[in-house]
Scaffold this motif. Structure first.
Motif, PDB file in Angstrom:
ATOM      1  N   SER A   1     -14.388   8.312   8.448  1.00  0.00           N
ATOM      2  CA  SER A   1     -15.518   7.778   7.708  1.00  0.00           C
ATOM      3  C   SER A   1     -15.195   7.893   6.226  1.00  0.00           C
ATOM      4  O   SER A   1     -14.595   8.867   5.780  1.00  0.00           O
ATOM      5  N   LEU A   2     -15.563   6.870   5.476  1.00  0.00           N
ATOM      6  CA  LEU A   2     -15.255   6.923   4.053  1.00  0.00           C
ATOM      7  C   LEU A   2     -16.331   7.689   3.302  1.00  0.00           C
ATOM      8  O   LEU A   2     -16.200   7.969   2.124  1.00  0.00           O
ATOM      9  N   GLY A   3     -17.410   8.034   4.016  1.00  0.00           N
ATOM     10  CA  GLY A   3     -18.546   8.718   3.394  1.00  0.00           C
ATOM     11  C   GLY A   3     -18.169  10.008   2.702  1.00  0.00           C
ATOM     12  O   GLY A   3     -18.612  10.280   1.592  1.00  0.00           O
ATOM     13  N   TYR A   4     -17.281  10.785   3.348  1.00  0.00           N
ATOM     14  CA  TYR A   4     -16.984  12.079   2.729  1.00  0.00           C
ATOM     15  C   TYR A   4     -16.020  11.990   1.556  1.00  0.00           C
ATOM     16  O   TYR A   4     -15.866  12.931   0.814  1.00  0.00           O
ATOM     17  N   LEU A   5     -15.399  10.825   1.379  1.00  0.00           N
ATOM     18  CA  LEU A   5     -14.579  10.673   0.172  1.00  0.00           C
ATOM     19  C   LEU A   5     -15.480  10.661  -1.061  1.00  0.00           C
ATOM     20  O   LEU A   5     -15.063  11.005  -2.164  1.00  0.00           O
ATOM     21  N   LYS A   6     -16.747  10.260  -0.835  1.00  0.00           N
ATOM     22  CA  LYS A   6     -17.722  10.239  -1.916  1.00  0.00           C
ATOM     23  C   LYS A   6     -18.227  11.653  -2.184  1.00  0.00           C
ATOM     24  O   LYS A   6     -18.351  12.080  -3.313  1.00  0.00           O
ATOM     25  N   LYS A   7     -18.487  12.384  -1.080  1.00  0.00           N
ATOM     26  CA  LYS A   7     -19.029  13.747  -1.212  1.00  0.00           C
ATOM     27  C   LYS A   7     -18.001  14.745  -1.708  1.00  0.00           C
ATOM     28  O   LYS A   7     -18.329  15.685  -2.409  1.00  0.00           O
ATOM     29  N   ALA A   8     -16.743  14.547  -1.289  1.00  0.00           N
ATOM     30  CA  ALA A   8     -15.721  15.546  -1.582  1.00  0.00           C
ATOM     31  C   ALA A   8     -14.593  14.920  -2.395  1.00  0.00           C
ATOM     32  O   ALA A   8     -13.873  14.066  -1.900  1.00  0.00           O
ATOM     33  N   PRO A   9     -14.484  15.319  -3.649  1.00  0.00           N
ATOM     34  CA  PRO A   9     -13.457  14.720  -4.518  1.00  0.00           C
ATOM     35  C   PRO A   9     -12.059  15.268  -4.228  1.00  0.00           C
ATOM     36  O   PRO A   9     -11.559  16.151  -4.911  1.00  0.00           O
ATOM     37  N   PHE A  10     -11.426  14.708  -3.200  1.00  0.00           N
ATOM     38  CA  PHE A  10     -10.069  15.131  -2.854  1.00  0.00           C
ATOM     39  C   PHE A  10      -9.091  14.696  -3.946  1.00  0.00           C
ATOM     40  O   PHE A  10      -9.314  13.709  -4.635  1.00  0.00           O
ATOM     41  N   ASP A  11      -8.002  15.441  -4.066  1.00  0.00           N
ATOM     42  CA  ASP A  11      -6.923  15.057  -4.970  1.00  0.00           C
ATOM     43  C   ASP A  11      -5.929  14.149  -4.271  1.00  0.00           C
ATOM     44  O   ASP A  11      -5.179  13.427  -4.911  1.00  0.00           O
ATOM     45  N   LYS A  12      -5.898  14.252  -2.937  1.00  0.00           N
ATOM     46  CA  LYS A  12      -4.883  13.509  -2.189  1.00  0.00           C
ATOM     47  C   LYS A  12      -5.371  13.179  -0.778  1.00  0.00           C
ATOM     48  O   LYS A  12      -6.084  13.976  -0.170  1.00  0.00           O
ATOM     49  N   ILE A  13      -4.991  12.007  -0.297  1.00  0.00           N
ATOM     50  CA  ILE A  13      -5.229  11.654   1.105  1.00  0.00           C
ATOM     51  C   ILE A  13      -3.866  11.580   1.783  1.00  0.00           C
ATOM     52  O   ILE A  13      -2.950  10.928   1.270  1.00  0.00           O
ATOM     53  N   LYS A  14      -3.725  12.252   2.926  1.00  0.00           N
ATOM     54  CA  LYS A  14      -2.473  12.176   3.681  1.00  0.00           C
ATOM     55  C   LYS A  14      -2.677  11.252   4.870  1.00  0.00           C
ATOM     56  O   LYS A  14      -3.496  11.535   5.751  1.00  0.00           O
ATOM     57  N   ILE A  15      -1.968  10.132   4.845  1.00  0.00           N
ATOM     58  CA  ILE A  15      -2.120   9.130   5.904  1.00  0.00           C
ATOM     59  C   ILE A  15      -1.285   9.541   7.102  1.00  0.00           C
ATOM     60  O   ILE A  15      -0.076   9.743   6.986  1.00  0.00           O
ATOM     61  N   ASP A  16      -1.939   9.684   8.239  1.00  0.00           N
ATOM     62  CA  ASP A  16      -1.289  10.225   9.431  1.00  0.00           C
ATOM     63  C   ASP A  16      -0.123   9.376   9.908  1.00  0.00           C
ATOM     64  O   ASP A  16      -0.119   8.156   9.749  1.00  0.00           O
ATOM     65  N   LYS A  17       0.848  10.057  10.526  1.00  0.00           N
ATOM     66  CA  LYS A  17       2.053   9.350  10.970  1.00  0.00           C
ATOM     67  C   LYS A  17       1.773   8.305  12.040  1.00  0.00           C
ATOM     68  O   LYS A  17       2.545   7.373  12.209  1.00  0.00           O
ATOM     69  N   SER A  18       0.644   8.401  12.730  1.00  0.00           N
ATOM     70  CA  SER A  18       0.329   7.378  13.732  1.00  0.00           C
ATOM     71  C   SER A  18       0.072   6.019  13.065  1.00  0.00           C
ATOM     72  O   SER A  18       0.216   4.976  13.704  1.00  0.00           O
ATOM     73  N   PHE A  19      -0.309   6.034  11.781  1.00  0.00           N
ATOM     74  CA  PHE A  19      -0.479   4.768  11.057  1.00  0.00           C
ATOM     75  C   PHE A  19       0.846   4.231  10.536  1.00  0.00           C
ATOM     76  O   PHE A  19       1.060   3.028  10.466  1.00  0.00           O
ATOM     77  N   VAL A  20       1.692   5.189  10.139  1.00  0.00           N
ATOM     78  CA  VAL A  20       3.000   4.796   9.613  1.00  0.00           C
ATOM     79  C   VAL A  20       3.838   4.184  10.740  1.00  0.00           C
ATOM     80  O   VAL A  20       4.500   3.164  10.573  1.00  0.00           O
TER      81      VAL A  20
ATOM     82  N   ILE B   1      -4.403  -1.767   6.829  1.00  0.00           N
ATOM     83  CA  ILE B   1      -5.238  -0.562   6.725  1.00  0.00           C
ATOM     84  C   ILE B   1      -4.681   0.376   5.663  1.00  0.00           C
ATOM     85  O   ILE B   1      -5.419   0.880   4.804  1.00  0.00           O
ATOM     86  N   ILE B   2      -3.354   0.575   5.677  1.00  0.00           N
ATOM     87  CA  ILE B   2      -2.739   1.457   4.680  1.00  0.00           C
ATOM     88  C   ILE B   2      -2.959   0.897   3.272  1.00  0.00           C
ATOM     89  O   ILE B   2      -3.301   1.628   2.346  1.00  0.00           O
ATOM     90  N   ALA B   3      -2.805  -0.419   3.115  1.00  0.00           N
ATOM     91  CA  ALA B   3      -3.001  -1.026   1.795  1.00  0.00           C
ATOM     92  C   ALA B   3      -4.424  -0.797   1.295  1.00  0.00           C
ATOM     93  O   ALA B   3      -4.636  -0.500   0.111  1.00  0.00           O
ATOM     94  N   SER B   4      -5.409  -0.894   2.194  1.00  0.00           N
ATOM     95  CA  SER B   4      -6.776  -0.706   1.699  1.00  0.00           C
ATOM     96  C   SER B   4      -7.093   0.764   1.437  1.00  0.00           C
ATOM     97  O   SER B   4      -7.832   1.068   0.506  1.00  0.00           O
ATOM     98  N   ILE B   5      -6.487   1.660   2.221  1.00  0.00           N
ATOM     99  CA  ILE B   5      -6.689   3.096   1.938  1.00  0.00           C
ATOM    100  C   ILE B   5      -6.084   3.447   0.575  1.00  0.00           C
ATOM    101  O   ILE B   5      -6.713   4.131  -0.241  1.00  0.00           O
ATOM    102  N   THR B   6      -4.867   2.960   0.304  1.00  0.00           N
ATOM    103  CA  THR B   6      -4.229   3.328  -0.967  1.00  0.00           C
ATOM    104  C   THR B   6      -4.973   2.715  -2.163  1.00  0.00           C
ATOM    105  O   THR B   6      -5.079   3.355  -3.201  1.00  0.00           O
TER     106      THR B   6
END
Ligand code: C2E
Ligand code: MG
Ligand code: MG
Ligand code: MG
Length: 289
Positions: free
Chosen positions: A184-203, A216-221
């Motif tokens: 869910s993208l909701g918690y990206l709003k609540k929690a100011p992370f410094d980094k997102i690690k994209i899981d290897k199942s997407f890679v 999907i990776i392009a829109s996450i980045t």
């Protein structure tokens, strides 16, 4: 016959469950002594910045060298540690080890440490982290705590307060295994992370024709970039995967294409040799595990 079959099956299952339970409690007992016996070890895997092709940090990964069973993967024993509550002790040890290791390395290398959702629910976590940093004498901004989105499934007021308390210490926060859970993208709003690690199942599969993973990776980045967050692609093994995650805007890469997790001796030597990273791997087929 159906009844017999049913009974037979029941008997079979109950024996099976019994064997499972025995194996589980043997594992629990062994794990209880593992720390005291010095069977646990932290390995370190380099994380490389795409733009500069330099190692900017390491992820600390726990290993268990069992005297009889040999190397046991954290995929197998972290769950046992969580079920028994031992994760609190193991997690604190991992943090201290990683911080002390980092203190012995030159420059402004980052150290990423995995934090279990159960540690995240422990109100003592901020003081445990502060003590590890203070004891080692590293800058808080050199430490990055990796948490998974499962922490957001629990009580959200407590979660947000814990996140804020850790950020207040000055440590960095990373969202690990992104894409494997609810995402869910909701918690990206609540929690100011410094980094997102994209899981290897997407890679994995990003290179296949018609794969939606690339989009999907392009829109996450691009989302991460607009929120001021870095993105690390995990599990990059081939040149084709590297080209694509780079093209789709990942700022960092962690994977066998650059380096595997290594023990302290190897990590010391790697750093002494300089932080320039060279991609080595097959063009498209995946490397053997
Ligand atoms: P993770 O945090 O997602 O760590 C990344 C995993 O990907 C590591 O597995 C790493 O060895 C593996 N990996 C890195 N590059 C590649 C690649 O190119 N290909 C493939 N196939 N794998 C790659 P590892 O070390 O087996 O750890 C598994 C999981 O165990 C970690 O996943 C993490 O969730 C957990 N873990 C490890 N150490 C700790 C720890 O100290 N504390 C806690 N709470 N969890 C830990
Ligand atoms: Mg991790
Ligand atoms: Mg991960
Ligand atoms: Mg993980």
């Amino acid at each position: 016959a159906a009844k017999d079959g049913g009974r037979g099956r029941y008997h079979f299952y109950s024996q099976d469950l019994h064997a499972d339970a025995e194996a589980r409690s043997a594992m629990e007992e062994d794990l209880r002594d593992a720390l005291a016996k010095g069977e646990l070890e932290m390995f370190y895997q380099p994380i490389v910045a795409v733009e500069t092709q330099r190692i900017t940090g390491f992820e600390a990964l726990m290993r268990w060298h069992h005297p009889v069973k040999g190397w046991i993967s954290p995929h197998r024993f972290i769950e046992t540690a969580e079920d028994t509550g031992m994760i609190q002790q193991l997690g604190e040890w991992a943090l201290r080890q990683a911080c002390e290791q980092l203190a012995s390395w030159p420059g402004d290398i980052l150290m990423a440490v995995n934090v279990s959702p159960l540690q995240f629910a422990n109100p003592n976590l901020p003081s445990i982290v502060a003590n590890a940093i203070g004891h080692a004498g590293i800058a808080p901004s050199q430490l990055e705590l990796e948490i998974t989105e499962t922490v957001f499934l629990q009580d959200s007021a407590g979660t947000e307060a814990m996140f804020a308390a850790l950020k207040k210490l000055g440590v960095r926060m990373a969202l690990d295994d992104f894409g494997t859970g609810y995402s869910s993208l909701g918690y990206l709003k609540k929690a100011p992370f410094d980094k997102i690690k994209i899981d290897k199942s997407f890679v994995r599969g990003i290179t296949e024709a018609g794969s939606r993973n690339a989009a999907i990776i392009a829109s996450i980045t691009s989302l991460a970039q607009s929120l001021g967050m870095e993105t690390t692609a995990e599990g990059v093994e081939t040149m084709d995967e590297l080209d694509l995650v780079r093209k789709h805007g990942c700022s960092h890469v962690q994977g066998y294409i650059y380096e595997r997790p290594m023990d302290v001796r190897q990590a010391d030597a790697r750093i002494a040799a300089g932080l320039e990273a060279v991609a080595r791997g097959p063009r498209c087929s995946r490397a053997p595990r």
